[in-house]
Design a protein around this motif. Structure first.
Motif, PDB file in Angstrom:
ATOM      1  N   UNK A 164     -23.410 -46.197   0.237  1.00 61.77           N
ATOM      2  CA  UNK A 164     -23.665 -47.030  -0.938  1.00 61.77           C
ATOM      3  C   UNK A 164     -25.082 -47.605  -0.913  1.00 61.77           C
ATOM      4  N   UNK A 165     -25.568 -47.956   0.279  1.00 67.59           N
ATOM      5  CA  UNK A 165     -26.932 -48.479   0.391  1.00 67.59           C
ATOM      6  C   UNK A 165     -27.954 -47.411   0.012  1.00 67.59           C
ATOM      7  N   UNK A 166     -27.736 -46.184   0.479  1.00 65.50           N
ATOM      8  CA  UNK A 166     -28.679 -45.110   0.169  1.00 65.50           C
ATOM      9  C   UNK A 166     -28.642 -44.767  -1.319  1.00 65.50           C
ATOM     10  N   UNK A 167     -27.456 -44.748  -1.900  1.00 70.42           N
ATOM     11  CA  UNK A 167     -27.351 -44.489  -3.338  1.00 70.42           C
ATOM     12  C   UNK A 167     -28.040 -45.593  -4.132  1.00 70.42           C
ATOM     13  N   UNK A 168     -27.934 -46.821  -3.656  1.00 65.21           N
ATOM     14  CA  UNK A 168     -28.609 -47.935  -4.316  1.00 65.21           C
ATOM     15  C   UNK A 168     -30.127 -47.754  -4.266  1.00 65.21           C
ATOM     16  N   UNK A 169     -30.639 -47.311  -3.111  1.00 65.07           N
ATOM     17  CA  UNK A 169     -32.074 -47.067  -2.982  1.00 65.07           C
ATOM     18  C   UNK A 169     -32.513 -45.939  -3.915  1.00 65.07           C
ATOM     19  N   UNK A 170     -31.736 -44.866  -3.966  1.00 67.74           N
ATOM     20  CA  UNK A 170     -32.069 -43.737  -4.839  1.00 67.74           C
ATOM     21  C   UNK A 170     -32.079 -44.166  -6.300  1.00 67.74           C
ATOM     22  N   UNK A 171     -31.098 -44.971  -6.676  1.00 69.34           N
ATOM     23  CA  UNK A 171     -31.017 -45.462  -8.050  1.00 69.34           C
ATOM     24  C   UNK A 171     -32.236 -46.309  -8.403  1.00 69.34           C
ATOM     25  N   UNK A 172     -32.629 -47.191  -7.489  1.00 62.96           N
ATOM     26  CA  UNK A 172     -33.779 -48.055  -7.771  1.00 62.96           C
ATOM     27  C   UNK A 172     -35.072 -47.245  -7.855  1.00 62.96           C
ATOM     28  N   UNK A 215     -35.336 -44.233  -8.929  1.00 56.97           N
ATOM     29  CA  UNK A 215     -35.305 -43.567 -10.233  1.00 56.97           C
ATOM     30  C   UNK A 215     -35.664 -44.516 -11.366  1.00 56.97           C
ATOM     31  N   UNK A 216     -35.206 -45.768 -11.265  1.00 68.60           N
ATOM     32  CA  UNK A 216     -35.375 -46.717 -12.369  1.00 68.60           C
ATOM     33  C   UNK A 216     -36.742 -47.386 -12.379  1.00 68.60           C
ATOM     34  N   UNK A 217     -37.243 -47.794 -11.203  1.00 70.41           N
ATOM     35  CA  UNK A 217     -38.481 -48.586 -11.183  1.00 70.41           C
ATOM     36  C   UNK A 217     -39.560 -48.021 -10.278  1.00 70.41           C
ATOM     37  N   UNK A 218     -39.294 -46.901  -9.602  1.00 64.90           N
ATOM     38  CA  UNK A 218     -40.314 -46.264  -8.776  1.00 64.90           C
ATOM     39  C   UNK A 218     -40.220 -46.614  -7.309  1.00 64.90           C
ATOM     40  N   UNK A 219     -40.886 -45.795  -6.484  1.00 65.46           N
ATOM     41  CA  UNK A 219     -40.814 -45.933  -5.027  1.00 65.46           C
ATOM     42  C   UNK A 219     -41.377 -47.265  -4.528  1.00 65.46           C
ATOM     43  N   UNK A 220     -42.448 -47.734  -5.164  1.00 66.94           N
ATOM     44  CA  UNK A 220     -43.094 -48.959  -4.685  1.00 66.94           C
ATOM     45  C   UNK A 220     -42.161 -50.153  -4.817  1.00 66.94           C
ATOM     46  N   UNK A 221     -41.490 -50.257  -5.955  1.00 65.59           N
ATOM     47  CA  UNK A 221     -40.577 -51.379  -6.169  1.00 65.59           C
ATOM     48  C   UNK A 221     -39.313 -51.251  -5.313  1.00 65.59           C
TER      49      UNK A 221
END
Length: 405
Positions: free
Chosen positions: A316-324, A326-332
């Motif tokens: 779930x943590x990794x999916x959360x990171x992947x989702x973020x 996608x939505x706001x970019x790697x830096x954020x």
């Protein structure tokens, strides 16, 4: 985030599982025996390219690449690709069947994002077609490469060329018989500000002066046929047109390259841990010391329960990171990316170790994938940045959030 996978991802998950069940599971022992034979070091299992053509024909190809370049990838998001990486992680060598294995994935992303049209046609297209492989040269034996600004390889302008001098190691993929191109990180300006001294340049492996000194083993595994090499760059000359983006952009490119790759690594680790959980659960029912099957012992049940909890938490943590991402970019998403890189390898090590203990002697043998899983997971506490770097950066970022201003 929405924890329901997209219809596109769900369909590909089903298709990928079916392909692996039909074409990869039945030949696992044959492939393993081939690569354990010393006479086959740095050779490809003969049936690999037939499998790759089948996968390509079914559209299970370049699944990692977020843009559908030339129709050669389905253009999945990080979140859509994540469960596919987990599925492939259960059988590590299977990633190449689908053209989704490191370091090619990261190198293709670099070329797709930072390469010019000529560089993409010369190197990205054959990589995406699976006709060549690649390596990435950043880490050096003489400096603490966990801080990439320490690298000392020199990339010196000389007329229309660059001349490269340095020594690299842990060049994953360089031993592959089809490796043709290296992305080399070095310094074009030793006097510039710390994070703009570095540049990246494309170096064909047959360039004079590039010498593979030796393969490096990992816990006794040579990881054939890809392997990891120590490489000397002795007055290697390449045209300036091989530079990626521009001088001083190397550190920026490296940061962009590593973000998605960390998601891929972490999901593959979850696949290994999930496979380990299944093996230990099956073993617990099959073995009966002291007149009782292992699954009736409370301590064994607790170990299996902890493993199930930790795998799901990490997933779930990794999916959360992947989702973020996608939505706001790697830096954020950098804090979440740091978290998964800390959590996933350590979780996998714990789960795999429990599985080895429950399997007994069989767990450390070559009769199960657990020993290799353990070596891989331990290595990933170092690769793409050691735990300490991610912990330090995450700690600094976390403290900053809560300082009163």
């Amino acid at each position: 985030m929405n924890f329901q996978h997209s219809e596109k991802s769900i369909a590909l998950q089903k298709q990928l599982k079916r392909f692996i069940a039909e074409h990869i599971h039945p030949i696992q022992e044959e492939v393993q025996a081939f690569h354990l034979d010393p006479s086959n070091a740095w050779k490809k299992w003969p049936g690999l390219y037939g499998l790759k053509e089948k996968a390509k024909g079914e559209g299970l190809w370049n699944l990692f690449l977020p843009k559908p370049y030339g129709g050669l990838s389905p253009g999945l998001t990080n979140l859509e690709y994540a469960p596919l990486a987990e599925i492939m992680g259960r059988i590590p060598w299977s990633s190449e069947v689908f053209n989704c294995s490191a370091p090619d994935t990261g190198n293709m992303e670099v070329l797709a994002k930072y390469g010019n049209q000529q560089q993409q046609e010369t190197w990205l297209r054959p990589l995406m077609n699976g006709t060549i492989r690649s390596t990435f040269l950043m880490t050096e034996p003489e400096v603490a490469s966990s801080d990439a600004t320490n690298i000392e390889t020199a990339i010196v302008a000389d007329g229309d060329d660059y001349v490269i001098m340095g020594r690299k190691w842990w060049a994953s993929g360089a031993m592959d018989p089809h490796c043709r191109i290296a992305i080399v990180m070095g310094k074009t300006d030793f006097n510039a500000p710390r994070h703009v001294q570095q540049s990246m340049v494309l170096v064909p492996l047959d360039t004079p002066g590039l010498k593979i000194e030796r393969p490096l083993s990992v816990f006794g595994y040579n990881d054939s046929p890809e392997g990891h090499a120590e490489i000397v760059l002795d007055k290697v000359r390449v045209p300036k047109e091989n530079l990626l983006v521009g001088e001083g952009k190397g550190f920026e490119i490296a940061q962009g390259r590593l973000g998605p790759g960390r998601v891929h690594h972490c999901m593959r680790l979850i696949g290994m841990a999930q496979h380990a959980l299944e093996l230990m659960s099956q073993r617990a029912v099959e073995r009966s010391p002291f007149g009782r099957s292992l699954d009736t012992f409370s301590s064994i049940r607790q170990e299996i329960a902890r493993s199930a909890c930790e795998i799901e938490q990490t997933r779930l943590l990794v999916l959360s990171a992947a989702d973020k991402m996608d939505r706001v970019g790697n830096k954020e998403a950098k804090d979440l990316i740091a978290m998964i890189k800390i959590v996933a390898p350590n979780m996998a090590l714990k789960v795999i170790d429990r599985a080895i203990q429950i399997m007994g002697g069989m767990g450390v043998s070559g009769d199960t994938p657990l020993a290799y899983f353990y070596a891989s997971a331990r290595t990933l506490r170092l690769a793409d940045g050691p735990d300490e770097v991610h912990l330090s950066q995450l700690g600094k970022s976390t403290i900053k959030k809560y300082i009163k201003t």
